[in-house]
Scaffold this active site. Structure first.
Site, PDB file in Angstrom:
ATOM      1  N   SER A  29       0.856  -1.181   0.000  1.00 52.07           N
ATOM      2  CA  SER A  29       0.000   0.000   0.000  1.00 52.07           C
ATOM      3  C   SER A  29       0.895   1.235   0.000  1.00 52.07           C
ATOM      4  CB  SER A  29      -0.946  -0.040   1.205  1.00 52.07           C
ATOM      5  OG  SER A  29      -1.813   1.071   1.217  1.00 52.07           O
ATOM      6  N   HIS A  56      -2.529  -0.981  -3.356  1.00 53.97           N
ATOM      7  CA  HIS A  56      -3.684  -0.118  -3.104  1.00 53.97           C
ATOM      8  C   HIS A  56      -3.539   1.191  -3.872  1.00 53.97           C
ATOM      9  CE1 HIS A  56      -4.602  -2.104   1.069  1.00 53.97           C
ATOM     10  NE2 HIS A  56      -4.954  -2.861   0.046  1.00 53.97           N
ATOM     11  N   ASP A 149      -4.617  -4.954   5.661  1.00 47.60           N
ATOM     12  CA  ASP A 149      -4.998  -5.788   4.524  1.00 47.60           C
ATOM     13  C   ASP A 149      -3.818  -6.706   4.197  1.00 47.60           C
ATOM     14  OD1 ASP A 149      -6.476  -6.807   2.417  1.00 47.60           O
ATOM     15  OD2 ASP A 149      -5.881  -5.225   1.011  1.00 47.60           O
TER      16      ASP A 149
END
Length: 345
Positions: A29, A56, A149
């Protein structure tokens, strides 16, 4: 040869084709573009595995910059994943913006399914689907990023016999994601980014032995993510209904009963870890406070206009002051909320 035996032989051939080279799945991310560039620069041109990446990004974003970085720094061909694309060894596949990337029947699956952990693409759906398709031939990697995540997906990879690798949190620009994996999953390797390329090259050549049966809960979650299942029976199999609403659709949530990592799902497919659910609830609360602030300010302005002719009754003046009190309180709450809100992944 009978039809049944023909089908069995075909399935065996398909399984053999799916397992003749490893699959490396990478999730990252914040700070991910730099980290991925540094990682691919370490991989040789004859790297013996396929690499699938979820980074992401905003729904309106583009992979163009990332593709250029990986092409300039690395030795492997890199492309954006497409629906039903054939996965080849020695290639890198990037998830599309605003689409989940998964694997089905040894091909890339690109969908607009429900967000998981506030993200689309999300890391967990890719990791989960790879573990189901390739089992002990999967190597999961979590790099720098906010929140958690990838933690659930990494646990699935471990349960299906794969290898779990995380970037050393002390080496990560944003340590949350690798640290959360370490907190909840028994990982095989935790290394700084500078050592990861050589590690993955060694692991890709490693014989993983016998395969492991896919757990039932993992199979159900994978089908939900692929939009094959969307019903109450599926989520009730996975957990217990709790008195929380899904921020994504407003439906009820079920708390997962698998492992020690607290997670939640709704029957339409949205999924959250406890940390991402809290972050999403906080964002919804802030949104509601802004609406309330606007309404109180509009109410005050209307009262002021109505009393502009100088003949306002004492009750008008009192109501304006009450609105001002509420406005000050909401502004104080917004200030406090924004000071403590976790950043988006």
């Amino acid at each position: 040869m009978t039809a049944a035996s023909t089908k069995k032989a075909a399935n065996a051939d398909s399984a053999a084709k799916r397992s003749d080279f490893p699959i490396i799945v990478i999730g990252t991310s914040a700070g991910g573009q730099s980290a991925l560039g540094a990682l691919v620069a370490q991989l040789p041109a004859d790297f013996p595995a396929a690499i699938l990446v979820v980074h992401h990004m905003a729904a309106t974003g583009s992979n163009d910059a990332m593709l250029r970085v990986l092409a300039d720094k690395g030795n492997l061909p890199c492309k954006q994943a497409v629906q039903h694309g054939v996965i080849k060894s020695g290639c890198i596949y990037l998830a599309q913006p605003d689409h989940h990337l998964m694997i089905s029947e040894a091909k890339t699956l690109v969908t607009k399914g429900a967000r998981e952990n506030r993200a689309r693409p999300a890391i967990d759906p890719l990791f989960r689907s790879a573990a189901i398709e390739f089992g002990n031939r999967v190597i999961g990697v979590v790099l720098t990023g906010y929140l958690d995540d990838g933690t659930s997906g990494m646990e699935v990879i471990r349960r299906c016999g794969g290898i779990c690798v995380v970037q050393d949190p002390a080496d990560a620009a944003y340590p949350d994601m690798p640290q959360n994996v370490l907190n909840h999953v028994k990982v095989d390797h935790c290394v700084p980014l500078a050592e990861m390329g050589s590690l993955l090259t060694r692991l890709a050549l490693h014989d993983r032995g016998a395969s492991i049966r896919v757990p039932d809960d993992v199979a159900v979650e994978a089908k939900i993510a692929q939009r094959v299942l969307s019903d109450l029976e599926s989520v009730e199999f996975l957990g217990t209904q709790v008195p929380f609403n899904c921020p994504g659709c407003g439906g009820v949530l079920w708390q997962m009963k698998i492992g020690n990592h607290l997670r939640f799902r709704c029957h339409t497919g949205h999924a959250y870890t406890a940390a991402t659910l809290l972050a999403e609830q906080t964002a919804k609360m802030e949104e509601t406070l802004w609406v309330a602030l606007r309404m109180f300010e509009e109410n005050k302005n209307l009262l002021v206009r109505m009393g502009a002719d100088g003949t306002a009754s004492p009750s008008y003046v009192e109501r304006v002051e009450q609105s001002n009190i509420h406005i000050r309180r909401i502004k104080a709450m917004l200030h406090s909320n924004m000071a403590s809100t976790d950043p988006l992944p």
